[in-house]
Design an enzyme around this catalytic site. Structure first.
Site, PDB file in Angstrom:
ATOM      1  N   TYR A   1       0.841  -1.201   0.000  1.00 52.10           N
ATOM      2  CA  TYR A   1       0.000   0.000   0.000  1.00 52.10           C
ATOM      3  C   TYR A   1       0.879   1.255   0.000  1.00 52.10           C
ATOM      4  CZ  TYR A   1      -3.206   3.668   1.258  1.00 52.10           C
ATOM      5  OH  TYR A   1      -3.905   4.854   1.250  1.00 52.10           O
TER       6      TYR A   1
ATOM      7  N   ARG B   1       2.511   8.745  13.049  1.00 50.69           N
ATOM      8  CA  ARG B   1       2.165   9.997  13.742  1.00 50.69           C
ATOM      9  C   ARG B   1       0.652  10.277  13.722  1.00 50.69           C
ATOM     10  NH1 ARG B   1       3.536  14.990  10.438  1.00 50.69           N
ATOM     11  NH2 ARG B   1       1.663  14.142   9.498  1.00 50.69           N
TER      12      ARG B   1
ATOM     13  N   ARG C   1      -9.762   5.024   9.391  1.00 51.50           N
ATOM     14  CA  ARG C   1      -8.671   4.570   8.508  1.00 51.50           C
ATOM     15  C   ARG C   1      -7.671   3.801   9.365  1.00 51.50           C
ATOM     16  NH1 ARG C   1      -9.137  10.121   6.465  1.00 51.50           N
ATOM     17  NH2 ARG C   1      -7.485  10.687   7.909  1.00 51.50           N
TER      18      ARG C   1
ATOM     19  N   PHE D   1      15.086  19.346  -1.756  1.00 49.91           N
ATOM     20  CA  PHE D   1      13.721  18.837  -1.917  1.00 49.91           C
ATOM     21  C   PHE D   1      13.590  17.439  -1.313  1.00 49.91           C
ATOM     22  CE2 PHE D   1      10.622  16.293  -4.194  1.00 49.91           C
ATOM     23  CZ  PHE D   1       9.508  17.108  -4.268  1.00 49.91           C
TER      24      PHE D   1
HETATM   25 MG    MG Z   1      -5.512   8.708   0.295  1.00 55.08          MG
END
Ligand code: MG
Length: 498
Positions: free
Chosen positions: A189, A236, A246, A316
């Site tokens: 995932y 976190r 979720r 970045f």
């Molecule tokens: Mg999403």
């Protein structure tokens, strides 16, 4: 930060105040993408692109600054890449969309992304980024203006991400399966939603020519970079995610019997149990195992950063990584994380931005946080050994690439940096001998180069035409000398015995 809160900070945390002031004066975003000289790169002269920059500011607080600072066209390319993915994520996250609607929408998103005039207004009213989809035509217009080398990468990644998102959303909708079961599912995932983003930006760096072409093939390292960020955020955001239904933490970790066993308790059956009073210790053991899992990506991330050569690209990539390490350190063994959303302090974030400018300093930041994590670990923790190994690997990486007995000194009079060895370290003797040998070899090489300059070729003695002339000359001289001595002797003989 307002003037009043800065004043409060000055009185309560003077050191943090100094750091923030330093950051504001020297390090805050310098690039003005609206300047006429930048239009060719930023596209600010076009209404559609101006709107895209607006959406970037609206949808990303943490990335907007570093994206703007990317050199040349890269800022615009990454801005559009970000908006495509943000739009995709807004569809994925929207629980008001039924599965039969969401599936075709997600799976065709890579086509919608570049279809002129395509927009989507059916997101739920509470989706915070729904306006981006309502006005998506500005993004597709700008996507179609991109060079094919950039557009193809963005479309390819969008197609892979959307497939993963659609598969997971479909599974959740049809089986009622809300939890991520295995660690391998969790990794997959995270690969779909973050590892592929790492792959995408890496291929874009190579396509722009700012980084080496082979960097675009370092997909394992790029994936680890993405996973490190995503997994840190997943840890976190525990409370917020669980409250909204979720459940990203894999059951294979939080459901382990091991963590309850030592405390004489059963394994957790549900994720919200972790914030129930009395479950603190068991929850912290679970959290510790989640942190170990993230730390396994840290060395890959350091390897990746060492391969970069463009400063703005480095910043970045490096800034989110050091922030992730700081966040992991903040969360580790901190039960507050189960109660509310915790964040690193502004001054710490500013200090990380200022220091994340080269691989050596970033490695030392990683090492410092790894040491702090290790100090917080307790031997009763079932993951204690793994935590020690993971922190040790970071320590070992730093020592291998940037040994602690070598420091870099810059003189006050010149900008040149030189290496200084710690005399108390045993490795200094070897390093100094190596340096001495290198110096001697360099002198020898130089001397032989200078010697060769007088000759046409570096051939063995005698094979060079000049050498031959010299030899003939000396042989002739020797013959002449022998003849002269001989004649002299003959003359003397004749003179005295006549
Ligand atoms: Mg999403």
């Amino acid at each position: 930060m307002g003037a009043l809160s800065m004043l409060v900070l000055l009185l309560t945390h003077p050191l943090e105040f100094r750091t923030l002031l330093q950051y504001k004066l020297w390090h805050e975003s310098n690039r003005d993408i609206s300047a006429p000289s930048e239009h060719v790169h930023s596209g600010w002269d076009r209404k559609s692109m101006r709107r895209c920059w607006y959406f970037l500011d609206m949808t990303s607080r943490s990335f907007a600054g570093v994206i703007r600072e990317l050199e040349g066209d890269l800022a615009r390319v990454i801005c559009l890449f970000y908006l495509v993915l943000r739009a995709l994520d807004t569809i994925e996250d929207d629980m008001t969309l039924p599965d039969e609607k969401k599936q075709p929408l997600l799976r065709a998103f890579h086509e919608h992304a570049v279809t002129p005039g395509w927009t989507f207004a059916e997101n739920g009213p509470d989706e915070k980024d729904r306006q981006l989809l309502v006005e998506y035509n500005v993004v597709s217009e700008e996507m179609n203006r991109l060079d094919a080398c950039y557009r193809d990468v963005i479309i390819d990644i969008a197609q892979k991400v959307e497939t993963g998102m659609a598969d997971y959303a479909h599974r959740a909708a049809t089986t009622g399966q809300l939890y991520v079961e295995k660690i391998s599912d969790y990794d997959l995932y995270c690969h779909y939603v973050a590892g592929l983003v790492g792959e995408g930006v890496t291929r874009l760096w190579s396509a722009s020519g700012k980084e080496a072409p082979w960097l675009g093939e370092q997909l394992e390292l790029a994936n680890s970079m993405g996973l490190m960020l995503q997994k840190t955020n997943i840890i976190r955001d525990y409370r917020e995610d669980v409250e909204e239904g979720r459940f990203f933490w894999p059951r294979e970790i939080w459901g382990r019997e091991l963590y309850g066993k030592a405390l004489g308790r059963p394994a957790f059956k549900d994720m919200p149990e972790m914030w129930q009073p009395g479950n603190e210790q068991q929850a912290l053991w679970v959290q510790s195992a989640m942190v170990v899992d993230v730390l396994s990506h840290a060395v890959d991330s350091l390897d990746y950063l060492r391969l970069l050569k463009t400063q703005s690209v480095f910043n970045f990539c490096a800034i989110p990584q050091t922030m992730a390490m700081a966040t992991l350190c903040l969360c580790f063994m901190n039960y507050e994380m189960f109660k509310r959303n915790i964040k690193i302090r502004k001054a710490e974030a500013a200090s990380l931005i200022m220091r994340s400018t080269n691989p050596r300093d970033v490695a030392y930041l990683f090492r410092d946080y790894a040491r702090k994590i290790h100090r917080k670990a307790v031997p009763e923790d079932p993951s204690f050994l793994q935590i020690s190994v993971a922190c040790g690997k970071i320590e070992q990486w730093c020592e291998h690439h940037y040994p602690s007995f070598v420091s870099v000194a810059t003189s006050a009079t010149s900008a040149n940096a030189s290496q200084v060895f710690d005399p108390s370290d045993a490795r200094t003797t070897i390093a100094e001998l190596t340096q001495k040998r290198d110096r001697e070899l360099a002198i020898q090489k130089r001397a032989s180069e200078l010697g060769l300059n007088g000759r046409v070729n570096a051939k063995p003695l005698g094979e060079n035409p000049d050498d031959m002339k010299e030899i003939i000359f000396y042989v002739a001289c020797a013959f002449a000398l022998v003849i002269m001595v001989g004649l002299g002797g003959l003359w003397l003989l004749l003179k005295f015995y006549q």
